[in-house]
Design an enzyme around this catalytic site. Structure first.
Site, PDB file in Angstrom:
ATOM      1  CG  LEU A  59       4.614   0.864   7.994  1.00  0.00           C
ATOM      2  CD1 LEU A  59       4.898   0.260   9.359  1.00  0.00           C
ATOM      3  CD2 LEU A  59       4.934  -0.123   6.892  1.00  0.00           C
ATOM      4  CG  ASP A  60      -1.656   0.072   4.301  1.00  0.00           C
ATOM      5  OD1 ASP A  60      -1.345   1.118   3.708  1.00  0.00           O
ATOM      6  OD2 ASP A  60      -1.861  -1.012   3.722  1.00  0.00           O
ATOM      7  NE  ARG A  61      -6.231   4.746  12.390  1.00  0.00           N
ATOM      8  CZ  ARG A  61      -7.009   5.787  12.669  1.00  0.00           C
ATOM      9  NH1 ARG A  61      -7.604   6.438  11.693  1.00  0.00           N
ATOM     10  NH2 ARG A  61      -7.187   6.190  13.912  1.00  0.00           N
ATOM     11  CB  THR A  63       0.608  -2.280   8.666  1.00  0.00           C
ATOM     12  OG1 THR A  63      -0.312  -2.788   7.699  1.00  0.00           O
ATOM     13  CG2 THR A  63       1.909  -3.036   8.557  1.00  0.00           C
ATOM     14  NE  ARG A 162      -4.376  -4.279   4.080  1.00  0.00           N
ATOM     15  CZ  ARG A 162      -5.055  -3.212   4.487  1.00  0.00           C
ATOM     16  NH1 ARG A 162      -4.473  -2.015   4.506  1.00  0.00           N
ATOM     17  NH2 ARG A 162      -6.306  -3.336   4.871  1.00  0.00           N
TER      18      ARG A 162
END
Length: 244
Positions: A59-61, A63, A162
């Site tokens: 997961l992106d930071r 998120t 996103r």
């Protein structure tokens, strides 16, 4: 920082990652989810040496939400194969700036990643290096300035959700990287975006059961928590377990 464990057995560890935490260590040297999981397993099982933690997806930071980790190399290999094959079902919740023009549907785009800048954008089909991105969506709630969506990525591209939302003039609340004018901060005042990995469904790497693990949206979620936002955790067994 404590590890929020949602599910654990001999092969799998499923956790609820907070926004702002790296999934895996990088050049910043900041604490990562893998670091926390390693510490948790060492302490719980009194392991003096290294422990195995396999990160099979990310997961992106900024998120939050469900992340699946493997506790054995066999599990890591089999779970990674499921992600590559697209057989893992992922459900996200997001709050976007503005209004989504449709109540439900699917978006198809071609995405290209600028590796140097770590930015992804939508490009014309057949662009060299472009990858197909498919995303199903459904509106969960409409508010005066925002809309809450349920999102099901059919493909797994970097920054996919996103970028596909931003390309339609609906950036995620707080996502300044992809055009949001709004800002969003967590309860501890760190920046985050209103994107949450709410549910993950996968096939257990050794037992062949279908496992569904969910995490409720965080307490600092920027819109009222609706019934659809509440998470339940459960599992079911397929009629014929697949061969792994």
């Amino acid at each position: 920082m404590n590890l929020d464990v949602l599910y654990e057995d001999n092969h799998c560890l499923v956790v609820n990652k907070p926004a702002g935490l790296l999934a895996q260590g990088d050049v910043t040297g900041d604490l990562s989810l893998v670091d926390l999981a390693s510490s948790y397993l060492k302490t719980k099982y009194q392991k003096p040496g290294n422990v195995y933690v396999g990160l099979v997806h990310r997961l992106d930071r900024p998120t939050s939400g469900v992340v699946l980790l493997a506790k054995t190399s066999k599990a890591a290999s089999r779970l990674s194969a499921q992600f590559r094959a697209g057989s893992v079902e992922k459900i996200y919740h997001a709050v976007i700036d503005g209004s989504c023009p449709e109540d439900s549907g699917e978006w198809n785009d071609t995405l290209w990643k600028d590796e140097e800048r770590n930015v992804v954008r939508v490009v014309p089909p057949n662009t060299p290096g472009g990858q197909e991105a498919r995303l199903a969506f459904q509106v969960l709630g409409r508010f005066p300035r925002t809309t809450q969506l349920e999102l099901r990525p059919i493909t797994g591209r970097s920054h996919q959700i996103r970028v596909q939302l931003a390309a339609r003039g609906c950036p995620i609340v707080g996502d300044r990287k992809y055009g949001a004018v709004s800002t969003l901060r967590m309860s501890d005042d760190r920046p985050r975006i209103a994107l949450h990995a709410q549910k993950l469904t996968f096939t257990h790497p050794t037992r062949g059961e279908v496992i569904s693990i969910a995490a409720p949206v965080p307490r600092d979620w920027p819109v009222p928590v609706t019934e659809a936002s509440q998470a339940t955790t459960g599992s079911s067994t397929p009629e014929a377990p697949p061969t792994l």
